[in-house]
Design an enzyme around this catalytic site. Structure first.
Site, short mmCIF file in Angstrom:
data_model
loop_
_atom_site.label_atom_id
_atom_site.label_comp_id
_atom_site.label_asym_id
_atom_site.label_seq_id
_atom_site.Cartn_x
_atom_site.Cartn_y
_atom_site.Cartn_z
CG ASP A 1 -1.44 3.04 -4.96
OD1 ASP A 1 -0.83 4.10 -5.18
OD2 ASP A 1 -0.94 2.10 -4.31
CG ASP B 1 -3.12 -4.14 -7.66
OD1 ASP B 1 -2.13 -3.93 -6.92
OD2 ASP B 1 -4.29 -3.98 -7.27
#
Length: 380
Positions: free
Chosen positions: A96, A270
């Site tokens: 991320d 996720d």
């Protein structure tokens, strides 16, 4: 980024929904989609070895840029040969941008056009994260799939604030693309924001699609809105994204939300959910959630989930798991974490088969009847 190292191959569309079966090709291998990605916050999926993750069918894992930047440091990881080598994982990794953690963990945030100044949650020191810095850290980490730095407005923030926020996110995305040093071996996704406003989601998607990212993430969901509101946003947002690129719904891990996301055309998900709740003894089973620490299981010598064929369910009883967790034994957390991760990865395997068989809606009905449906939209 038309020569992106990340390629999406569509295998089949489900006849009755927006679901799609495919695969994503990366420099570290190919994984099938739809796929749930276990989260390895600190360069490890809590209590699980790389071998166990492969055994349970995890084709890709996620790591957190913010946490690895603070400790042990992205430059150290680069010197180790990159994140794959550092953590001994030879399959795909997604990172991320660090944005979500800056907004959710750090104190004293100050957002400007340049980036975000905040206090390090570990030691209180002042730090600065910009679109360029977020890309630089991820270039050092060497993940297969990177994320653009974005601002994460809350779902119920005012329209005018969200409009300014998505416009800034688009400018930050452009800056991130220019700063990307490794486009030959690292893909970069843009993140569509816009809270619950359809026109702002449309504007955000239009801006990002025009920049030709390797794929597109849908951010700003699973942050307190209802399940119905999340589905409504997905209904119109996935339609705005190119069919030849991956679509990733960030931070979603509740089983019913995964199925509903797939129905609306999402490929990747996720969440820390499976390992986080496992540490408290909460387990996902075919019959719904079960808190194995509860007293009712003290003399229950049956498997955690009789319908599951994971290592935990094949070898250990509810009574034994309860004993381990009550005694604060790490092995108990390893076993419940393994089971929960396996449960979601196996669910996605079943979903992929349902797409192949064109019966995803029937599968959803059958699953929800047994597992239950969470209207609140909370990740649980």
């Amino acid at each position: 980024m038309s020569d992106s190292p990340i390629k999406y191959r569509l295998i089949k569309k489900e006849k009755h929904t927006g679901a799609r079966l495919g695969e994503i090709i990366t420099p570290h291998g190919t994984f099938p989609t739809p796929m749930f990605m276990p989260v390895g916050t600190q360069a490890t999926v809590k209590t699980q070895s790389p071998e166990e993750l492969k055994e349970m069918g995890s084709g890709i894992i996620l790591s957190n840029t913010y946490h690895l930047w603070l400790r042990p440091g992205d430059e150290l990881i680069a010197r180790a040969g990159g994140l794959h080598k550092f953590m001994n994982w030879d399959q795909p990794i997604l990172t991320d941008s660090g944005g979500f953690q800056v907004y959710s963990l750090a104190d004293s945030r100050n957002i400007t056009e340049e980036g975000v100044t905040f206090k390090n949650h570990l030691n209180g020191s002042k730090m600065f994260l910009s679109p360029e810095k977020a890309i630089s850290i991820q270039n050092n980490l060497g993940s297969d799939i990177m994320m653009s730095f974005d601002e994460c407005p809350q779902f119920y923030q005012p329209y005018d604030y969200v409009k300014k926020s998505i416009e800034r996110t688009s400018r930050w995305a452009e800056r991130g693309l220019k700063a990307h040093r490794r486009p030959h071996d690292q893909g970069l996704f843009g993140i569509v924001q816009g809270a619950g406003f359809e026109d702002l989601r449309r504007q955000s998607a239009h801006d990002l699609v025009s920049m030709d990212f390797s794929g597109y993430s849908i951010g700003g969901l699973a942050v307190g809105e209802t399940h119905e509101e999340m589905n409504a946003v997905l209904d119109f947002t996935t339609q705005l994204l190119p069919e030849n690129k991956p679509r990733y719904l960030m931070g979603v891990g509740a089983p019913d939300s995964l199925i509903d996301g797939v129905i609306r055309g999402v490929d990747m998900f996720d969440c820390v959910l499976p390992t986080r709740i496992a540490r408290n003894g909460t387990c996902m089973t075919s019959q719904g959630r079960l808190v194995v620490k509860n007293a009712q299981f003290a003399e229950d010598f049956t498997p955690l989930d009789p319908e599951c064929d994971c290592y935990t369910c094949n070898n250990y009883t509810r009574a034994y798991l309860r004993h381990l967790l009550k005694a604060d034994e790490t092995f108990g957390i390893r076993l419940t974490s393994y089971h929960n991760l396996y449960f979601l990865l196996n669910l996605m395997k079943q979903v992929r088969q349902a797409i192949m068989d064109d019966n995803l809606l029937e599968f959803r009905k059958y699953f929800v009847e047994k597992y239950g449906y969470n209207k609140s939209g909370r990740n649980f």
